[in-house]
Design an enzyme around this catalytic site. Structure first.
Site, PDB file in Angstrom:
ATOM      1  NE  ARG A   1     -99.334  40.288  -2.831  1.00  0.00           N
ATOM      2  CZ  ARG A   1    -100.298  40.813  -2.096  1.00  0.00           C
ATOM      3  NH1 ARG A   1    -100.272  41.709  -1.287  1.00  0.00           N
ATOM      4  NH2 ARG A   1    -101.345  39.961  -2.070  1.00  0.00           N
ATOM      5  N   GLY A   2     -95.425  46.095  -6.188  1.00  0.00           N
ATOM      6  CA  GLY A   2     -94.341  46.726  -6.021  1.00  0.00           C
ATOM      7  C   GLY A   2     -93.262  46.302  -7.127  1.00  0.00           C
TER       8      GLY A   2
ATOM      9  CG  HIS B   1    -110.566  39.450   3.038  1.00  0.00           C
ATOM     10  ND1 HIS B   1    -109.820  39.946   4.012  1.00  0.00           N
ATOM     11  CD2 HIS B   1    -109.695  39.838   2.178  1.00  0.00           C
ATOM     12  CE1 HIS B   1    -108.651  40.728   3.604  1.00  0.00           C
ATOM     13  NE2 HIS B   1    -108.781  40.174   2.316  1.00  0.00           N
TER      14      HIS B   1
ATOM     15  CB  SER C   1    -101.389  43.094  -6.124  1.00  0.00           C
ATOM     16  OG  SER C   1    -101.567  42.944  -4.593  1.00  0.00           O
ATOM     17  N   PRO C   2    -102.044  46.033  -8.591  1.00  0.00           N
ATOM     18  CG  PRO C   2    -102.669  48.092  -8.958  1.00  0.00           C
ATOM     19  CD  PRO C   2    -102.931  47.258  -8.085  1.00  0.00           C
TER      20      PRO C   2
ATOM     21  CE1 TYR D   1    -105.547  43.392   4.018  1.00  0.00           C
ATOM     22  CE2 TYR D   1    -106.433  45.803   3.504  1.00  0.00           C
ATOM     23  CZ  TYR D   1    -105.936  44.355   3.342  1.00  0.00           C
ATOM     24  OH  TYR D   1    -106.460  43.803   1.951  1.00  0.00           O
TER      25      TYR D   1
ATOM     26  CB  SER E   1     -92.459  50.194  -8.641  1.00  0.00           C
ATOM     27  OG  SER E   1     -91.621  49.397  -7.798  1.00  0.00           O
TER      28      SER E   1
END
Length: 332
Positions: free
Chosen positions: A220-221, A137, A216-217, A68, A224
């Site tokens: 990824r937005g 990963h 990512s629940p 990251y 939202s």
């Protein structure tokens, strides 16, 4: 489009705890990737404040990775927890290779020497002498999983790592890995619209007593309900993902409207509904939504106060996104 409600102050929300191996962890953690990379320009100052707020709230499972922002995300986490190391549970990952400087993923590497070097570099960036939860990963198809996990087991013996995890793993590899060394957790994408793990991976994890960390629940937005969740900016890597392509976006916007309608009935936000759906999947499930804003962290924790009805769950279970999770970018 109806205006979504403003979440109430969730400062009194009690966060349940569970265990990943010998680690005591909250039922909701904090994904740190977006604080420095992926979703447009990073917000390290906001990320630092959010990490410290998470420690104050007890949402102290902090998830990062060596790729990251080419390691600067780990450095951010390390700075944020300075002086409070005992309050944090640090999870980081190794095993994806990237292009130098720009940091785009280009492959995987599960060779023991690479994982050993990766752990030592992560420890330095994090400013700690032990990683609480160290994930492979991605599985390297050119390296037997026993060799990769065996190298990670050596890190445990050396006292550099407390528990081992695997990210995006299949059931057969999970069994083989667990037979090599106990696996404390798997990290998999899990949301209302990402459910591929449910049929085969989740039953094996539960048979073996392995916890499930859901990244990512909120998709990824996307779930939202915010405008940016469906219309990412120019520097946002979601623009490369199939679910945000123009051919799929209209369908997925209608899907979000269905989540928004349920949220309105609960006087909640769509993100809270999305997280509540993940939380009811089991006490061994730990979603790790990402944010760099303390008030969003509080909003996310408010999901513990929502009780979805059977009718709500049936509607949410029936939602299917258009487009695959990843395109040529692979995954993070």
């Amino acid at each position: 489009m109806t205006e979504q409600p403003t979440p109430n102050d969730q400062s009194t929300t009690t966060i349940p705890r569970t265990r990943l191996g010998e680690l005591d962890v909250p039922r909701m953690g904090l994904g740190c990737m977006g604080m420095t990379t992926a979703y447009g320009r990073g917000n390290p100052d906001g990320g630092t404040a959010t990490i410290r707020h998470a420690l104050d709230r007890g949402a102290n499972l902090l998830d990062t990775a060596d790729i990251y922002a080419s390691g600067s995300n780990e450095e951010l986490v390390g700075r944020a927890i300075a002086g409070r190391r005992d309050d944090a549970v640090i999870a980081t990952k190794c095993g994806i290779t990237t292009l130098p400087v720009i940091g785009l993923p280009i492959g995987v590497n599960g060779h023991p020497s690479y994982l050993r070097r990766g752990a030592e570099a992560s420890l330095k960036r994090l400013g700690t002498d032990v990683i609480d939860l160290y994930y492979l990963h991605r599985i390297d198809p050119n390296v037997p999983i026993e060799e990769s996990v065996g190298a990670m087991a050596e890190l445990v013996k050396r006292g550099l790592v407390r528990e081992i995890g695997l990210s995006e793993v299949g059931p057969a590899d999970l069994r083989t890995a667990h037979a090599t060394h106990p696996i404390a957790a798997i990290e998999m994408e899990w949301s209302i619209v990402s459910r591929e793990l449910e049929d085969e991976v989740v039953p094996v994890a539960r048979e073996l007593g392995i916890g499930i960390v859901g990244y990512s629940p909120i998709s990824r937005g996307m779930l939202s309900g915010d405008a940016a969740g469906m219309n990412p900016g120019l520097l946002d890597f979601r623009r490369l993902l199939p679910r945000w392509q123009r051919t799929n976006r209209e369908h997925n916007a209608r899907l979000v409207d269905a989540v928004r309608a349920i949220a309105a009935r609960h006087r909640a936000t769509p993100a809270q509904v999305a997280l509540a759906w993940v939380l009811v999947k089991g006490e061994d499930v730990i979603p790790i939504p990402g944010t760099s804003k303390p008030h969003r962290l509080d909003e996310n924790l408010g999901a513990f106060d929502i009780e979805l009805t059977p009718e709500d769950t049936a509607i949410l279970d029936g939602l299917t996104a258009a487009g695959e999770r990843y395109g040529r970018t692979g995954g993070a």
